[in-house]
Each structure stands twice: as structure tokens, then as C-alpha cells.
Design an enzyme around this catalytic site. Structure first.
Site, short mmCIF file in Angstrom:
data_model
loop_
_atom_site.label_atom_id
_atom_site.label_comp_id
_atom_site.label_asym_id
_atom_site.label_seq_id
_atom_site.Cartn_x
_atom_site.Cartn_y
_atom_site.Cartn_z
N GLU A 45 1.05 -1.04 0.16
CA GLU A 45 0.09 -0.20 -0.25
C GLU A 45 0.61 0.99 0.08
O GLU A 45 1.27 2.26 1.25
CB GLU A 45 -0.95 -0.03 1.30
CG GLU A 45 -1.79 -0.90 1.28
CD GLU A 45 -2.78 -1.33 2.31
OE1 GLU A 45 -2.14 -0.45 3.50
OE2 GLU A 45 -3.74 -1.70 1.96
N GLU B 166 -4.98 -9.09 0.55
CA GLU B 166 -5.30 -8.21 2.03
C GLU B 166 -6.77 -8.10 1.51
O GLU B 166 -7.59 -7.13 1.17
CB GLU B 166 -5.45 -6.97 2.39
CG GLU B 166 -3.80 -7.21 3.47
CD GLU B 166 -3.48 -6.26 3.54
OE1 GLU B 166 -4.15 -5.16 4.50
OE2 GLU B 166 -2.03 -5.88 4.42
C1 BG6 Z 1 -4.07 -2.39 5.55
C2 BG6 Z 1 -3.12 -2.46 6.39
O1 BG6 Z 1 -4.23 -1.20 5.32
O2 BG6 Z 1 -5.37 -2.72 6.90
C3 BG6 Z 1 -2.84 -2.80 7.68
O3 BG6 Z 1 -2.24 -3.47 5.15
C4 BG6 Z 1 -3.20 -2.38 8.66
O4 BG6 Z 1 -1.11 -2.66 7.57
C5 BG6 Z 1 -4.90 -3.28 8.03
O5 BG6 Z 1 -3.38 -3.36 10.25
C6 BG6 Z 1 -6.26 -2.55 9.28
O6 BG6 Z 1 -5.51 -0.67 9.63
P1 BG6 Z 1 -6.93 -0.88 11.17
O7 BG6 Z 1 -6.39 0.81 10.67
O8 BG6 Z 1 -8.25 -1.10 10.99
O9 BG6 Z 1 -6.26 -1.08 12.10
#
Ligand code: BG6
Length: 465
Positions: free
Chosen positions: A167, A367
Site C-alpha cells: 500500500e 488483504e
Molecule cells: C491495511 C494495512 O490497510 O489495513 C495493515 O495493510 C493494517 O497494515 C490494516 O493493519 C488494518 O488497519 P486498521 O486501520 O483498521 O487498524
């Protein structure tokens, strides 16, 4: 209906080094921006929990690999921590303890038939390099290429899937616009230069990887957030959505796959006096070194409308939001804990866009996931979290992935964010995403959630009913 996936589909999850490993005395790791920021401003981090107290994967990885097996993983992505591998960026001496740790983790993953996918940069700039400007400083591109080459040489005999960044738009947004990452500036011109250097660093690392002939693949992981106009018949809304798509998606997707920056965005950057410092040689490197494989992180869509609220340009200069407004669509389905919209079809639209407009490049869902606060309230008598909402979430997204495959998408797999609950930057442990619960009060004790057992059945059947 049965949703059957292609043979050898990648089932697993993603995590990152800085969010899971932890910091231990004598491990030789240097500070990155997170360690530093936490030391400076611990109050910024949810419940004051910092990067030192992550899930202790540095110590517990052998146990964790067994849990991955029990939750059906055939593949798993994490990242190497730059600040662990090369703690002194002046001497560039390699930390042997880091090499031993990553070697052992990789070997055990392979011995358990879990393919390691390795990412190089997951928001974790070494502090020494940040002190000279981080991604703003062109020299850091060379530091990164050295780091990347070192990783390929050390681990590339066994790791066959590499990613240059996770990202890369997020350090731009977080660090130079919205205050979620160090250096916590508001400066879009800096943001554009940072983005440019990240894209250049990626192409240079790809060039090195290919020159080493290690027989694997290299790509990038992008958070592709499909942008939908409020009204498709309203030209101004459509124009605003196109700009947003260009700024947040195509700015990295186009150079990664097509080898050049999108023309409309280059124009916009010029018009707004935001041009980064570039050289013609850089642009040739970007053109010649595109990715083999694309990782797609998908969480939520962006709903956009033409700018309606008045623009007040501050002394900090223009912001992307001066050109559009977020459309708060009535009736949208929400994940109330994280405050993100759930729109399952967005995953399909993204895959079809890649198929139609990006050469149907081999890709996978790197993801997707659902962060939920206070999951302890779903613990049953046996001590297991019954996260049926997460199972539904995954199924509802997989149905659309399946549909995209029927229509010819070259999507190769699906990784959940994340394996076990982990530390998420300023949010720390607020929202839990894992298949496996981590109890911070019990020395990080792990317990598989209902979704973890379900995922194993899914992976074994290579599909679901
Ligand atoms: C993703 C990232 O976008 O979101 C991760 O790659 C991150 O590193 C995940 O932990 C969740 O994010 P958040 O802001 O909900 O804790």
C-alpha cells in the site's frame, strides 16, 4: 450453490513484520519511525500500546506456523523489517540475528507446506533514514535498493514471491496529508515526491530481482479502493470520482503494470504546481521494470461527489479534498466498529477492472478483512470467539471473487488480513482482524476463532457451499 475455486488457489493470510514481531532486548533491531514516534508521543496510540508489545512473533513463530496449518494456510505473507535486517544504515552491516530469524521462519513455513510470500516495505522506515527525509530524499531510494538486493540474496533461494511495497499510497496519505504516520506533515507537494520515489524504488528493486534470475516472481501490493460517483449521470460527480481513482489507485497501479504514470494525473500535478523532481532515466527504469504479480488489498469503496462545500486553501497548500467531497450514501452497509463501508461487489469491480484495463495481470487478493472491537463478548464456554460475522464477510466477498473468475479474471488466491490479531499502527489493538485471537494480558496467548476453523474447511474443500 457451490463455489469451487481453481486448483492450487492460494489460501492464507497476510501480516507484516512491524505489526507482529515485537522488540526484544539483544535482538539487534534499530528504531523505525514507529518505535520513535511511540517514544515521542505514546498518547497517540490506542490505549497507549506501542510497537514493542506486538504479538511476539519473533519469539512465537514456531507455534504460530502450527496454528497456520490448523487454519488451512497454504501460503502466508509477512514483511521483513528493514530496521531489523540492516540496523546501521551507514555501515550497512547485516544483523545476523535477523538473518537467523527470517531463515528459520521461512524454512519452517516451507517444511509445513506454507509458501512464504515476502514483502519488503510495510510502512516501516528506519529512523536513521527518516532523519535524512525518508522517502522524500532520493538517496533513500538507493538505500532501499540495497536492502531489497540483500533480501533477495539472503532469502531468494526459497522465497519465490516478493513484493516491493504494501500500500505505497498509505505512507503518502498518512505521513503527508492526514496525520496517521510519522512525520505527520500536511504537505501535498512532499506527498507527491514521496509517491514518486516509492514508485521508482519499486521499479529499481524489480530490475535487481529480475537480474538475479532467482526463478520467482515480484510484484507490489496495492490497496485498490474503487471510486464510485454519487450519480453516474452527473458529469461533475463522474469527473470527481475519476480524479480520486487517479490519485489514490492509478497513481501506483499504472506505473506498476503499464510502466508510466497516468496522463490525467500528471496533468493535474502540473496544473497544481506539485511536480516532483524526476529524471528521464528514472522514467525509463519505471517503463522497463513492471511487475509480474499484483497483490490487491480490498476493504472498502470510496463514494465521491463533485465539490459542494467551499474550498478554503490553508497556508499548508492544497489537499486532494479541495477537488471532491465524500458522498455519504444513504443505506450503505457498514462495519460499525471500523467505520468502513462493506461493499462486497467492490472486490469484483476491482478484479474486472484489472482484467479489462490492466492486461489481466496475474493477481491475488492480498488483504481483505473485518476489524471488530471488543470481540471478547463473543467468546463461548469453550473459550473460542464465535465470529460468525467474519465468516459471512469472507463468504460474501468470495462469491464475488468466484464470479470474477467465471468471467476470466486471473486472480490466483485469497489472503485474509490477518492471521492473528496484531498491532495496527495508531489503532494498536483496537480492531481485531485475526483468525486467531491474541490475549495481550496472557503473554500473547493464542486461541483459534471460529473463522479460523471454518477457513481450514474452506481451504481443504477449495470452496464452499
Ligand atoms: C491495511 C494495512 O490497510 O489495513 C495493515 O495493510 C493494517 O497494515 C490494516 O493493519 C488494518 O488497519 P486498521 O486501520 O483498521 O487498524
Amino acid at each position: 450453490m457451490k463455489y469451487q475455486f481453481p486448483e492450487n488457489f492460494w489460501w492464507g493470510s497476510a501480516a507484516s513484520g512491524p505489526q507482529t514481531e515485537g522488540v526484544f532486548e539483544g535482538d539487534g533491531k534499530a528504531q523505525n519511525i514507529w518505535d520513535f514516534w511511540y517514544e515521542e508521543k505514546p498518547e497517540k496510540f490506542f490505549n497507549g500500546v506501542g510497537p514493542d508489545k506486538t504479538s511476539q512473533v519473533y519469539k512465537k513463530y514456531l507455534e504460530d506456523i502450527q496454528l497456520m496449518k490448523e487454519t488451512g494456510h497454504n501460503s502466508f505473507r509477512t514483511s521483513i523489517q528493514w530496521s531489523r535486517l540492516i540496523p546501521n544504515t551507514q555501515t550497512r552491516e547485516i544483523n545476523q540475528k535477523a538473518v537467523d530469524f527470517y531463515n528459520d521462519m521461512i524454512d519452517h513455513l516451507l517444511a509445513n507446506k506454507i509458501e512464504p510470500f515476502m514483502n519488503l516495505y510495510h510502512f516501516d522506515m528506519p529512523m536513521e533514514l527518516q532523519n535524512k527525509g525518508g522517502w522524500l530524499n532520493r538517496e533513500v531510494v538507493d538505500d532501499y535498493v540495497f536492502y531489497a538486493k540483500t533480501c533477495f540474496e539472503l532469502f531468494g533461494d526459497r522465497v519465490k514471491k516478493w513484493f516491493t511495497h504494501n500500500e505505497p499510497i498509505v505512507p503518502v496519505e498518512g505521513g503527508y496529508l492526514y496525520g496517521w504516520h510519522y512525520p505527520d506533515e500536511v504537505n501535498l507537494k512532499h506527498g507527491v515526491q514521496v509517491a514518486y520515489h516509492e514508485a521508482l524504488a519499486s521499479a529499481k528493486a524489480i530490475e535487481v530481482y529480475h537480474s538475479l534470475n532467482l526463478g520467482g516472481e515480484i510484484g507490489i501490493v496495492l490497496n485498490l479502493t474503487p471510486s464510485y460517483p454519487r450519480d453516474e449521470k452527473n458529469e461533475a460527480d463522474v469527473k470527481a470520482a475519476r480524479l480520486v481513482d487517479g490519485l489514490f489507485n492509478r497513481s501506483f497501479l499504472d506505473p506498476a503494470v503499464k510502466g508510466h504514470f497516468p496522463e490525467d494525473i500528471v496533468e493535474w500535478v502540473k496544473e497544481n504546481d506539485l511536480m516532483p523532481v524526476t529524471t528521464p532515466e528514472d522514467l525509463q527504469i519505471i517503463a522497463d521494470n513492471t511487475i509480474d504479480l499484483l497483490g490487491v488489498n480490498y476493504y472498502q469503496p470510496r463514494r465521491v461527489k463533485a465539490k459542494e462545500t467551499p474550498v478554503e486553501i490553508s497556508e499548508k497548500g492544497i489537499l486532494p479534498e479541495d477537488f471532491y467531497d465524500i458522498y455519504d450514501m444513504p443505506g450503505k452497509k457498514m462495519n460499525p466498529y471500523r467505520g468502513w463501508e462493506i461493499y462486497e461487489k467492490g472486490i469484483y469491480d476491482t478484479l474486472i477492472n484489472i482484467k479489462d484495463n490492466y492486461e489481466n495481470i496475474r493477481c491475488y487478493i492480498s488483504e481483505n478483512g473485518m476489524g471488530v472491537e471488543g470481540e471478547e463478548r463473543f467468546v463461548n464456554e469453550q473459550g473460542m470467539i464465535e465470529d460468525d460475522y467474519r465468516i459471512e464477510f469472507v463468504k460474501d466477498h468470495l462469491k464475488w471473487v468466484h464470479q470474477a473468475i467465471q468471467e476470466g479474471s486471473a486472480v490466483q488466491g485469497y489472503h485474509m488480513w490477518t492471521c492473528m490479531d496484531n498491532w495496527s499502527w495508531l489503532n494498536a489493538y483496537k480492531n481485531r482482524y485475526g483468525f486467531i485471537a491474541v490475549d495481550l494480558d496472557q503473554d500473547g496467548q493464542r486461541t483459534i476463532k471460529k473463522s479460523g476453523y471454518w477457513f481450514k474447511e474452506l481451504a481443504e474443500a477449495n470452496g464452499f457451499d
